[in-house]
Write an enzyme that holds these catalytic residues in place. Structure first.
Site, PDB file in Angstrom:
ATOM      1  CB  CYS A 136      -1.155   7.365   1.438  1.00 18.22           C
ATOM      2  SG  CYS A 136      -2.886   6.449   1.976  1.00 18.22           S
ATOM      3  CD  GLU A 195      -2.710  -0.990  -0.021  1.00 16.95           C
ATOM      4  OE1 GLU A 195      -3.040  -0.163  -0.415  1.00 16.95           O
ATOM      5  OE2 GLU A 195      -3.361  -2.249  -0.226  1.00 16.95           O
TER       6      GLU A 195
END
Length: 455
Positions: free
Chosen positions: A232, A198
């Site tokens: 993110c 991720e």
């Protein structure tokens, strides 16, 4: 690393999920204070809203759906193998490693653990060393609540992280930067350990000229400034026609003023994680300004190096050669890229690494569908930012440079499971007639089977 005993039962998994929920609730204030300490200042409400709440809701979702996820599922059998039956069932992979991330240490360390527990695995956690206070609290509450051979947490520096990723896990889960993700994948390769990465990247926000600039600016700035941009899926840059720059600037300033009226003295606006990251952000701004960009302060207050407080900024007149357009920003800085059409914006995005998230602001369904058809990203959110992360029935994950694999809900359960195929043959089976030797009659039968299956 794979365990040899029977995997945890459904009842054990449910009890473990409940225990995880209980210890997070019991230690909620400790976790919030630890995160605050790691950043020097981070909104306690943000930690509660963006980490504790979604984690608890994810546990609730897993417990509600786990029985249906674990059910054996029958599938139609192939006609030439009748009367056999076929089905699949999910089984735990074994022992998994989970490496968390500093920016949302609680959520990004324990959320994958929810999926790993639900799937029936044993797990070892490694929180990020960049946020040491929260890492130590997580270690303490996990190791005091679960048997070491079942779920365990270790803390340490980058060298330990390197050794951790080289262990022969049955699956390795990492959240972090693309640069470190490549190193993790290389370390896991000798053991053929499957990995879920991720990562991040430059997530764009496209604003169509017909959409409300006031609403777009408010929602973009809200998503951008959660955790002071250290997210993110934060919008990394926006694309809009040049004639809308002034209006966007006005509305962005208004949004910041409403969200954070006293940035330097309130407890709502987070600080940058450390001096190194603060300096990196200033270097990006300096490089952009030297190459002709205009920096627009969105707050009347000034940044403070002593406090690692960086105020929100727009960057106008950006160009491709600027560092700010070449790497993920991870801070309260928002470049504005001017393009006259959605087609031009999509072409630009497609010429760059695939982003973790794509945000598009438009009310026209036909254009929305066109953008969805002609772009690729980890996820998409129409007319808002960031919140798609909290949809438990949607997978979360990147593509290409922004990551590989998915988690959250059913997709997380599948990530940490083996979808095992099972065929059950009957005592009398048609396939028995196809064993050697291949007589003339069998040859004719095989030829006939080939003819009737031809498309």
């Amino acid at each position: 690393m794979a365990f040899r005993k029977a995997p945890p039962s459904f009842e054990t998994r449910m009890a473990s999920l409940k225990k995880l929920s209980d210890i997070v609730e019991e230690n909620k204030e400790r976790l919030i204070e630890a995160v605050y300490k790691d950043f020097g200042l981070r909104s306690k409400e943000e930690t509660l809203f963006l980490e504790i709440f979604p984690l608890q809701d994810e546990i609730r979702h897993a417990m509600k759906n786990l029985r249906s996820w674990t059910k054996r599922r029958s599938v139609p059998g192939s006609w030439f193998l009748l009367p056999s039956t076929a089905y699949f069932q999910f089984q735990p992979l074994g022992a998994v490693g989970i490496m968390g991330a500093w920016n949302y240490q609680v959520l990004l360390t324990l959320s994958p653990l929810v999926d790993a527990i639900a799937a029936g695995n044993h797990a070892i956690l490694k929180p990020s060393e960049i946020s040491p206070a929260s890492a130590e609290v997580i270690k303490e509450i996990i190791n005091s609540s679960f048997p070491k051979e079942y779920i365990h947490c270790v803390t340490g520096d980058a060298e330990l992280a390197k050794d951790f990723s080289a262990q022969p896990f049955d699956h390795l889960f990492f959240t972090g930067s693309t640069r470190i993700g490549k190193l993790i994948m290389a370390a896991a390769a000798p053991n053929l350990t499957p990995v879920t990465l991720e990562l991040g990247g430059k997530s764009p926000a496209i604003i169509h000229s017909s959409y409300s600039i006031k609403l777009a600016a408010r929602r973009i700035m809200a998503g951008k400034l959660f955790n002071c941009g250290q997210t993110c899926v934060a919008p990394d840059y926006i694309i809009l026609p040049k004639e809308l720059n002034s209006e966007f600037e006005i509305q962005a300033k208004a949004a910041v003023g409403n969200f954070y009226p006293d940035i330097s003295s309130n407890e709502q606006y987070s600080q940058i994680i450390n001096a190194q990251h603060f300096d990196r952000l200033n270097t990006l701004l300096k490089n952009a300004e030297e190459l002709g960009a205009r920096i627009v302060e969105l707050s009347s207050e000034k940044s403070s190096e002593d406090q690692q407080l960086m105020t929100p900024k727009l960057v106008l007149n950006v160009t491709e050669e600027m560092q700010i357009m070449q790497e993920e920003i991870f801070g309260p800085i928002l470049p504005v890229l001017n393009m006259d059409s959605v087609e031009a914006a999509v072409s630009y995005i497609n010429d760059h690494p695939k982003p973790l998230a794509l945000y598009y602001f438009d009310d026209k369904k036909k254009r929305i569908n066109w953008v969805l058809k002609h772009t690729m990203s980890g996820g998409v959110l129409i007319n808002d930012t960031v919140y798609h992360l909290a949809q438990h029935n949607l997978p979360f994950g990147g593509v290409g440079a922004s990551g590989m694999g998915h988690y959250h809900g059913y997709d997380g359960f599948k990530t940490f499971s083996k979808k095992r195929a099972v065929m059950h043959q009957k005592r009398f089976a048609a396939s028995d007639f196809l064993h050697p030797p291949f007589t003339d009659a069998k040859k004719k039968l095989i030829k006939f089977m080939g003819r009737i299956t031809k498309v």
